[in-house]
Structures are given as C-alpha cells and as structure tokens.
Motif scaffolding. Structure first.
Motif, PDB file in Angstrom:
ATOM      1  N   THR A   1      -3.221  13.305  64.141  1.00  0.00           N
ATOM      2  CA  THR A   1      -2.234  12.715  65.060  1.00  0.00           C
ATOM      3  C   THR A   1      -1.514  11.552  64.400  1.00  0.00           C
ATOM      4  N   ALA A   2      -2.275  10.642  63.811  1.00  0.00           N
ATOM      5  CA  ALA A   2      -1.664   9.491  63.155  1.00  0.00           C
ATOM      6  C   ALA A   2      -1.044   9.878  61.819  1.00  0.00           C
ATOM      7  N   GLY A   3      -1.384  11.049  61.310  1.00  0.00           N
ATOM      8  CA  GLY A   3      -0.831  11.494  60.039  1.00  0.00           C
ATOM      9  C   GLY A   3       0.677  11.541  60.055  1.00  0.00           C
ATOM     10  N   GLU A   4       1.231  11.946  61.176  1.00  0.00           N
ATOM     11  CA  GLU A   4       2.686  11.998  61.304  1.00  0.00           C
ATOM     12  C   GLU A   4       3.275  10.595  61.199  1.00  0.00           C
ATOM     13  N   SER A   5       2.666   9.644  61.901  1.00  0.00           N
ATOM     14  CA  SER A   5       3.167   8.269  61.877  1.00  0.00           C
ATOM     15  C   SER A   5       2.969   7.631  60.499  1.00  0.00           C
ATOM     16  N   LEU A   6       1.843   7.934  59.853  1.00  0.00           N
ATOM     17  CA  LEU A   6       1.593   7.407  58.516  1.00  0.00           C
ATOM     18  C   LEU A   6       2.633   7.921  57.528  1.00  0.00           C
ATOM     19  N   SER A   7       2.923   9.206  57.617  1.00  0.00           N
ATOM     20  CA  SER A   7       3.927   9.797  56.735  1.00  0.00           C
ATOM     21  C   SER A   7       5.290   9.168  56.984  1.00  0.00           C
ATOM     22  N   TYR A   8       5.603   8.949  58.255  1.00  0.00           N
ATOM     23  CA  TYR A   8       6.890   8.343  58.605  1.00  0.00           C
ATOM     24  C   TYR A   8       7.009   6.952  58.007  1.00  0.00           C
TER      25      TYR A   8
ATOM     26  N   LYS B   1       0.616  15.901  71.318  1.00  0.00           N
ATOM     27  CA  LYS B   1      -0.595  15.139  71.010  1.00  0.00           C
ATOM     28  C   LYS B   1      -1.528  15.089  72.213  1.00  0.00           C
ATOM     29  N   GLY B   2      -0.972  14.814  73.385  1.00  0.00           N
ATOM     30  CA  GLY B   2      -1.792  14.741  74.594  1.00  0.00           C
ATOM     31  C   GLY B   2      -2.491  16.044  74.904  1.00  0.00           C
ATOM     32  N   SER B   3      -1.877  17.162  74.515  1.00  0.00           N
ATOM     33  CA  SER B   3      -2.488  18.469  74.771  1.00  0.00           C
ATOM     34  C   SER B   3      -3.569  18.817  73.764  1.00  0.00           C
ATOM     35  N   GLY B   4      -3.627  18.049  72.648  1.00  0.00           N
ATOM     36  CA  GLY B   4      -4.589  18.353  71.593  1.00  0.00           C
ATOM     37  C   GLY B   4      -3.987  19.125  70.437  1.00  0.00           C
ATOM     38  N   ASP B   5      -2.723  19.521  70.550  1.00  0.00           N
ATOM     39  CA  ASP B   5      -2.041  20.263  69.488  1.00  0.00           C
ATOM     40  C   ASP B   5      -1.453  19.246  68.514  1.00  0.00           C
ATOM     41  N   VAL B   6      -2.229  18.869  67.500  1.00  0.00           N
ATOM     42  CA  VAL B   6      -1.817  17.773  66.630  1.00  0.00           C
ATOM     43  C   VAL B   6      -1.426  18.220  65.222  1.00  0.00           C
ATOM     44  N   LYS B   7      -1.910  19.368  64.773  1.00  0.00           N
ATOM     45  CA  LYS B   7      -1.669  19.766  63.390  1.00  0.00           C
ATOM     46  C   LYS B   7      -0.217  20.170  63.140  1.00  0.00           C
ATOM     47  N   PHE B   8       0.377  20.893  64.080  1.00  0.00           N
ATOM     48  CA  PHE B   8       1.753  21.348  63.875  1.00  0.00           C
ATOM     49  C   PHE B   8       2.738  20.190  63.733  1.00  0.00           C
ATOM     50  N   PRO B   9       2.721  19.180  64.645  1.00  0.00           N
ATOM     51  CA  PRO B   9       3.649  18.057  64.474  1.00  0.00           C
ATOM     52  C   PRO B   9       3.469  17.332  63.149  1.00  0.00           C
TER      53      PRO B   9
ATOM     54  N   ILE C   1       5.733  15.960  58.170  1.00  0.00           N
ATOM     55  CA  ILE C   1       5.671  15.556  56.765  1.00  0.00           C
ATOM     56  C   ILE C   1       6.735  16.290  55.953  1.00  0.00           C
ATOM     57  N   LEU C   2       6.859  17.582  56.184  1.00  0.00           N
ATOM     58  CA  LEU C   2       7.859  18.378  55.477  1.00  0.00           C
ATOM     59  C   LEU C   2       9.268  17.860  55.747  1.00  0.00           C
ATOM     60  N   SER C   3       9.562  17.570  57.014  1.00  0.00           N
ATOM     61  CA  SER C   3      10.897  17.127  57.398  1.00  0.00           C
ATOM     62  C   SER C   3      11.204  15.717  56.905  1.00  0.00           C
ATOM     63  N   MET C   4      10.237  14.821  57.036  1.00  0.00           N
ATOM     64  CA  MET C   4      10.466  13.431  56.628  1.00  0.00           C
ATOM     65  C   MET C   4      10.812  13.312  55.150  1.00  0.00           C
TER      66      MET C   4
ATOM     67  N   ILE D   1      18.364   9.779  57.904  1.00  0.00           N
ATOM     68  CA  ILE D   1      17.368   9.520  58.949  1.00  0.00           C
ATOM     69  C   ILE D   1      17.719  10.269  60.231  1.00  0.00           C
ATOM     70  N   GLY D   2      18.981  10.233  60.616  1.00  0.00           N
ATOM     71  CA  GLY D   2      19.413  10.898  61.847  1.00  0.00           C
ATOM     72  C   GLY D   2      19.243  12.404  61.793  1.00  0.00           C
ATOM     73  N   THR D   3      19.512  12.998  60.638  1.00  0.00           N
ATOM     74  CA  THR D   3      19.361  14.446  60.493  1.00  0.00           C
ATOM     75  C   THR D   3      17.896  14.851  60.607  1.00  0.00           C
ATOM     76  N   ASP D   4      17.011  14.039  60.033  1.00  0.00           N
ATOM     77  CA  ASP D   4      15.575  14.317  60.162  1.00  0.00           C
ATOM     78  C   ASP D   4      15.132  14.228  61.614  1.00  0.00           C
ATOM     79  N   GLU D   5      15.495  13.139  62.292  1.00  0.00           N
ATOM     80  CA  GLU D   5      15.066  12.937  63.680  1.00  0.00           C
ATOM     81  C   GLU D   5      15.547  14.074  64.584  1.00  0.00           C
ATOM     82  N   THR D   6      16.800  14.478  64.424  1.00  0.00           N
ATOM     83  CA  THR D   6      17.385  15.484  65.315  1.00  0.00           C
ATOM     84  C   THR D   6      16.793  16.867  65.072  1.00  0.00           C
ATOM     85  N   THR D   7      16.733  17.287  63.819  1.00  0.00           N
ATOM     86  CA  THR D   7      16.191  18.625  63.540  1.00  0.00           C
ATOM     87  C   THR D   7      14.704  18.708  63.901  1.00  0.00           C
ATOM     88  N   ARG D   8      13.974  17.625  63.647  1.00  0.00           N
ATOM     89  CA  ARG D   8      12.541  17.627  63.967  1.00  0.00           C
ATOM     90  C   ARG D   8      12.322  17.636  65.474  1.00  0.00           C
ATOM     91  N   GLY D   9      13.173  16.901  66.197  1.00  0.00           N
ATOM     92  CA  GLY D   9      13.058  16.895  67.648  1.00  0.00           C
ATOM     93  C   GLY D   9      13.303  18.264  68.251  1.00  0.00           C
TER      94      GLY D   9
END
Length: 452
Positions: free
Chosen positions: A250-257, A384-392, A397-400, A426-434
């Motif tokens: 879960t925190a892996g995404e934030s760490l990568s960011y 994250k709340g659902s427990g599905d943490v690996k996909f995000p 990481i790939l997108s960032m 930065i904007g292109t990453d945020e939008t496509t990832r969202g």
C-alpha cells in the motif's frame, strides 16, 4: 439484534461527512501552517526556503516509511471493525504497529545523522542552501523522528474508530505550537536570540511531541478503542504479518511517488535557485486545492474497509463513484478560483519577477494535474480499503517512472520547456493513472482481496 450485527450497522452507517469534514479541516490547517512556515522563512532567507523545500522531500519520504505501518494498521482495523472482531484482535494490530514504529524510527534516526552530508553532496547547491538543508533535516527528520512516527500511528487508529474530530483538534493544537515556535525562532520576540532554520526545525519537532502526548491521552480515555501497551511484546506474529502484508504494498505506491519527486526536484535544481523556489511556492499554494480530495480519499478508504469487512461490497461499489465526482468537482472549482486570485496570493511569497512569472504559469497548468489527482486519490483509496493493494502499486510505479519522471525529463530538460515541461509530465501521469484506477474499480476484481 446481535452485538455483531449492531456493530457492523453502526460502522457502515457512519456518515461520510462526519469522517471527511474533520480530515479536510485538519489537512487545510496543516497546509496553512506549512504556508506560514514558508512565509516566515521567505522573510528570513530565500535560500532557507529552497533548502527546506529540498529536504522536505526526504522528510516526506521518512513519513511514508512510517505510513507502511500506519496505513497497514488503518486498513486492517477498518475491515476488522466492519467485521466486528474481538477487542483482543483489534488491540494486537495496534500493538504490532507500535513495536514496528519504535524499531524503525531508531534505525532512521541514525541513518539521518550519518547520511545527510553525503546525500546533500549529490546536489549542485550553494553553500548557504546546503548548510540550511543539513540543519533542518538532522534536527526535524532525525532527532524528532520517533514522535513524528508514533503520532502518525495514533492518528490513524483514532480515525479508524471514527474519531476524526479529535484527531483534527490535536492537529490544530500541534500546528499552533509549531507556528509559535517558528515566530520565537525567527523574530526574536521577548529578547530571545534569532535561531533561524535550526529553531524552525526544533519547533516542528516539538509540535510532533505535543501531538503524540495528546493522542495518547485521548486514546486512553476512549473506552471503545483497543490500544493498550499491556503485553506489548507478546503480540502474535500473525498481527505483524497482516499489517505488513497490506502496509508494504500500500505504501509502496506513495514511496515510489516520493522518490520520483526527489528525482524531479534534483533535475529542477539544475535550473537554478529561482526555479526551486518557484516549485516550492507553487506546491505550497496547490496543496490547498487537493486537501479536500485527500480528505475524501482518506474517508473513502475507511468507509470501503467498513463495507468490505461487513460483506457489503455492492454498497461500496456504488458509493465510491459518488465520492469521486464530489472530489473532482471540488478540485476543479478550487484550482480555477486560485487562478482567478493568484496575483495577490503569489505576492505573499515573493517579489522576484522571475519567480512570480514561473508560479503564475504553473498554476494554470495545475488544472490538468488536479483533475487527474482527484481520480487517483479516490479510487486508490477505495482499492486500498478493499485490500486490493498490489495493482495500484505495480501500475503506479510503472506510470510514475515511465510517464512522470521520463516525461518530465524529456519535456523539461531535453525540449527546454523548463518547469512547465515538468508539470506537463506530472499531469499526464496523474490523469492516465487515475483513469486506469477507475477502470480497475469498475472491473470489481478488488472484491476478491478482502482480509476478512
């Protein structure tokens, strides 16, 4: 009606506004204090602003390491509360988090003490900027490391139990302490010496100490919160495994960011001190914009955990779409409002023409970023709340690195667009990832990742 059913119903029916509003106020007040820090430092030295902005990325990096634990505890506790687990099971999760926070904070404190100078040598910096950066990081990021970590964990536990108002009050008090400490350090009130950056760092650290003490008092008084230090070292290994199994990815995404932001800031530093200052000022302003989306995202994570723990995934599926629409509308409204009043706002931070022009331009491009960020914050929180943490994490990481960092380098450095190029990346990453996270939520594949 059984106690178990009653608990599930109460948790699931906890109003979204009751969760979101205090979190939003806490975020906004914290950002307000950070802005006050920047304003105070800008009156002291522009080099000090650049220095604290630089090491601020690393302090955030340390915070994200602790988020592995606090976020892991938060997700597990939310689903446990939704499933009406026993008090002992709830207490074991909080105890596991406490033990891990202590051990990691000691290690990181030593790392900061001995690693800051070699780290700063990797940057092309003026001597004054380098000195300020070293002072701030060692004092706030090193000496007060544990108090920052334990207050994060305590706040996460309080919010999971629905006590977001109490968490907000503690945050406000701690931040007021921070502002007062900054003023005493920079303005020489009451005949006190002007301590400069070291005093500002110590004030921020002391505020975290105050926060930790207040959180401990509140938790002790809330009888329904299972968080006792009795038997702390007898915590079952399964509790550690469960927290880390969710917290690490879960925190892996934030760490990568954050790592990607450090790399981007290093590239921006090659453009000069004015560019670094403009980046810091712009981020200080736009934090007010995405604070609401962050609050809704945090509340979405908690609510999703309640619903999934209570086996009410269909309700969670529908409600998350509503939360996202509200977050996006709020973000777009706020960033457009900021652009309408940006001239007097920017002048609060700087009177340097080049910096003013850069900040003004970046705020226009922030509209692109905030649209995508609002999607990210809500759907990633729900996953994250659902427990599905690996996909995000994996996609993030790939997108960032593939879009944000590489795109920023190509547009900002190679194409010569400067800071504008960085913000387009930065904007292109945020939008496509969202958009990808939205599609993941719609697929309902997250439903098979429940922890209970």
């Amino acid at each position: 009606m059984s106690d178990t059913v009653l608990t599930k119903q109460n948790r699931g029916s906890l109003p979204m506004l009751k969760l979101t509003f205090p979190i939003a106020m806490e975020q906004l007040f914290r950002i307000l204090v950070n802005s006050a820090d920047t304003l105070m430092l800008s009156s002291y030295s522009n080099d000090a602003v650049a220095a604290t902005g630089l090491v601020g990325q690393y302090i955030f990096f340390l915070t994200l390491i602790f988020a592995v634990i606090s976020t892991g505890c938060s997700i597990v506790l939310s689903q446990y509360l939704g499933a009406a687990k026993s008090k002992d099971e709830l207490n074991h999760i909080a105890q596991a988090g406490t033990n891990m926070v202590f051990c990691i904070s000691v290690f990181l404190m030593l790392l900061v003490f001995f690693g800051t100078k070699p780290l700063l040598n990797c940057y092309t910096l003026e001597d004054s900027v380098r000195n300020y950066a070293w002072q701030y990081f060692v004092i706030y990021g090193g000496i007060f490391c544990f108090f920052n970590a334990i207050s994060l964990l305590q706040g996460a536990v309080l919010r999971c139990y629905g006590y977001t108002t109490e968490a907000m009050i503690v945050s406000i008090i701690a931040n007021l302490v921070n502002v007062l400490g900054n003023a005493l350090s920079l303005y020489g009130w009451f005949g006190l010496p002007v301590l400069g950056v070291p005093g500002v760092a110590a004030a921020s650290g002391f505020a975290m100490f105050v926060s930790a003490v207040l959180f401990a008092i509140i938790i002790k008084r809330k009888k329904d919160i299972s968080f006792s230090l009795k038997g702390l070292f007898k915590t079952p290994k399964e509790s550690y495994r469960l927290v880390l199994s969710v917290g690490i990815p879960t925190a892996g995404e934030s760490l990568s960011y954050n790592l990607s932001q450090i790399v981007i800031m290093a590239m921006i530093s090659t453009l000069g001190t004015n560019s670094m200052s403009a980046q810091v000022y712009t981020m200080t302003i736009v934090r007010y914009v995405f604070a609401i989306a962050i609050a809704i995202g945090n509340a979405t994570q908690i609510k999703t955990g309640y619903y999934v723990g209570a086996h009410q995934s269909d309700i969670a599926y529908k409600k998350v779409f509503k939360y996202q629409i509200i977050a996006t509308l709020c973000s777009l409204f706020l960033i457009l409002t900021v652009n309408l009043i940006k001239t007097p706002v920017i002048k609060l931070f700087t009177d340097i023409d080049e910096v003013f022009t850069l900040v003004s331009t970046l705020l226009i491009f922030s509209t692109y970023i905030e649209f995508g960020r609002s999607l990210n914050l809500i759907y990633v929180g729900a996953l994250k709340g659902s427990g599905d943490v690996k996909f995000p994490v994996l996609y993030g990481i790939l997108s960032m690195w593939g879009i944000m960092v590489l795109g920023s380098y190509i547009l900002g450095i190679k194409c010569g667009l400067g800071l504008v190029g960085f913000w387009l990346g930065i904007g292109t990453d945020e939008t496509t990832r969202g958009i990808v996270m939205l599609l993941r939520w719609k697929s309902k594949r997250w439903q098979k990742h429940a922890l209970v």
